[in-house]
Structure formats: structure tokens, C-alpha cells
Design a protein around this motif. Sequence first.
Motif: not given
Length: 513
Positions: A289-294, A459-467, A495-509
Amino acid sequence: MPCLLEMKNITKQFGVVKAVDNVSLKVDAGQVLSLCGENGSGKSTLMKVLCGIYPHGTWQGDIYFSGDLITAKSIRETEQKGIAIIHQELALVKQMSVLENMFLGNEWGRYGLMDYEAMYLRCRKMLAQVKLNVDPNTRVGELGLGQQQLVEIAKALNKQVRLLVLDEPTASLTESETETLLEIISDLRDHGIACIYISHKLNEVKAISDLICVIRDGRHIATRSAVGITEEEIIAMMVGRELTELYPQAPHQIGEIILQVDNLTAWHPVNRHIRRVNDVSFTLRRGEILGVAGLVGSGRTETMQCIFGAYAGRWQGSISVNNQPVLIEHCRHAMALGIAMVPEDRKRDGIVSVMGVGANITLAALKKYSGPLSMLDEAQEQATIRDSLARLKVKTSSSLLAIGRLSGGNQQKAILARCLLLNPQILILDEPTRGIDIGAKAEIYKLINQLVQQGIAVIVVSSELPEVLGLSDRVLVMHEGRIKADLLNRDLTQEKIMEAALRSDTDVEKHAV
């Protein structure tokens, strides 16, 4: 505050079925009452009774507004009394301006001519009251969904609304748009305007409400103060049982790579210099199950549409299924490869609303029921429909009933049933639980876990981070068309997901915890 609305012993029947059964509620001036219940519980029917959509005489009971008995025969009559409803599907004319929508059917004039100057000034005043800074002459179709929602509220305020009914107002809004809307509702409350708020998002319900009223199977279960009540208690009243394990953690084996996407780039269908997806690469494994957040607009949906052959614009990149490079130019190419997708907008892209539930389920697999002369084997098709309805617990009075008449949760389960008839090896779910109740969500989550146990990759795309966190083995985080992080779901936080979504660098973690 004085009692503004009292609904006494309201009963509404459709044939022998009681959609609303002896329900009573009260709302004071300047009070927010949230109406909670599963899809099909009777919430919308009760509000249609209140607003005159179901005219007086077609239901039993009494409605008092400011102490006066209401016997409205139309929605226009209740609007004149100060009651307005804003449906989840907005009733705006997209080709007309904000001003024209606000005064539609209620135009101001003098000497037989339209008084555009007075309407313009009034429109600006109403827009300022809902904190929407747009020109009244702006075409509604050019506004975002959140802005259109505010136009609807401004339109209601223009009619001197005293009671505002909001039905799933934030189902399609971003987090910031939702915050703005809740602030406006709070401001309206401070000015003595009452609100009945219908939402499946219990965090919003808790944040904005004075009272919470729960309806189940057409009956009033309880009305409680929002202070002190927990989300778990609300859920238990809604579904008649506790959902202690909303996200089932059934063990499943993750296997080899089944899907590989490399350097996927997609351009805006109209503004072709804009990249909606920018050099995206990722893998998906069998039974994963691959989640896609953003955030909304991050390119999540466009990425999935490219993989399924449904993207309207130009795109390029490499896709491999089972280590074999493939060319996907159309949805039928994807389905032939064992890829199925539940789209983000089920009403626009997922169902044919006037067709029967059964016909919608078998729509993509009709070849299975065609004989040598292309004659449809109706007996086999009907047997499949019955099995699908039972397997996914789709609640419908008949397989012939138009699917548009089902609740959102049952429509979603019917779309899932159609996808499963394709025997997919990859299943893409874009916002699979948007606008559906907690009980239907639990059933869909359980189904997802059953599918990955069978080796299907999801693949689960969701705007709800708890989901996302509750379901996923691994999470891709997207921002402005790029993948910003590829994270194993081990001690992962919102918090970890939102930090990744809003970081300015281009490297993929990669696979960080």
C-alpha cells in the motif's frame, strides 16, 4: 439566546420507507449545531424538509421559526423567512459573474431598469463580510472551489439569512480554505446568525459546534454539547458500534517491483508551459500500500491520471509493468495491463449517474458477458452484479436504481466493485473516502487490506494525513509537481510529512523514518 428554530416530530416517508422518523431538534440564534450521521441516515432529507425542498404536506410534524409555524411550499418561501441552504454541489452559474449570481432572481431595479451601481456596491459589501477579495464582475468559473463556497455564503447573507445550513462545505476545500470558512462561520455566530453544519470531518465538527446532533437510520440518537464529547463517542452514536480499529493492520507480504515510473513530466492541458508533474520517479511493489500525500495542487492526481492513461494534457516519461516497458495512451491500455483506478471526482469521472447501479458496475467489463455474436449474457451479468453488491455491501433497493440516487459511500463502493471485476494487479485509489461516512470508510479500509493480502498493489492518494498514515506501508510526499520524500511508514508522523512537503530543497528524502 432565544430559540430560533424548532423542528417537532418530523417524519418523511418514501413509499413504505421512513427516511426521517419522528426527529426533533432546536437551534438558538447565534448557535452552531452540527448534524452528524452516516450517509443515508436522513440528514439531508431532514434539511430538505426544513428548507421547503420537500413542501409542507408531504411530511408530518411541525416547524417553528422565530415562534411562527412554517408551512412553506417552496425553497423560495423559506429563503424569504431567512433560511438558506448551501449544498455540497454548489448551485452557482459558472458562466455568470459573482454579482449576477448573487442577485439571480432577486435583481434590484428602479424605473424598470436594473440598478447595477447599487447591486455592485452591495455585492462588494457582502464579499468583504466573507473576506473574499475579488471583483464582483469576475466570472464564477474563474474562482477556486473555496472562493465559490464563499460566494454562496455571501449570496445567502445578501438575502438577510438568519439560519444557514451548510451540507459538507469543506469536502473539496484545502486546509487553508477550510480554516477561512470556519472563521467566517464563527464570525456569523457572533453576529447572531445560526448555522446547521453537516460534515463527516469530526475535527471540524468539534472545532466549530456548540451542539452535536446525531441521526442514525432516520432516528434522533442524541444531542450533546460539543464541549467534552470525544470523536470516538460521536462515531459510536453514528454507527451504533465502536470503531476502535478504524485502520486494520492485517499482515501482508510485500513482493517484487510491479510498477516502475521514471522521469514522468506532465504539462498543463491549456497553459502548456506549466508543468503539473515534474520529473517524477518511483516504484510500487506487489502487495504494497503506497500512500501519496501532498497539498492540493501538488501533482498527485495528475501523476495517477498519466499512469492510467486519463490525463488530458501532454506528458512524457517511462512506465514499466512487471519489468516490461509499456505505452499507456488510453484508459483501456491501462486496464489491459491490469491497472484500475477509482478517480478523485466520482460524480464527474466515476459514474454514469442516470444508469443503474448494476450497469455502472459491469460497464468496464462487458466483454466478459458477450457471446460469439456479441450478444450480452444477461443472466451471467446479473449474477456478477448480485455477487458484487453483496461483496462490497452496496446498499441499494435495486440494481436497476440510478446510481446517482445512492449515497456517496455506496457510489464509491460500486466504483470499487467495477474496478475489481477487471482483476487488477495495480489499483489506484484517488481520494477513496472523500465525502463518505465513517462506517463506509471502515469498510473500504478493510477491503484495501484484503486486496493487498491477495498480492494486489494499491496506491492511495489522500488529503487526509491520518488516512495515509493509517493505511500505508510507504508514503510518497509531493509538492509542486515533484516528489519531495519517499518514506517508510515506521513511526512516521503528520509533522514529518508536512515538513517534507514544504521543504525548499530539491533532493528526495529516501526511505527515511
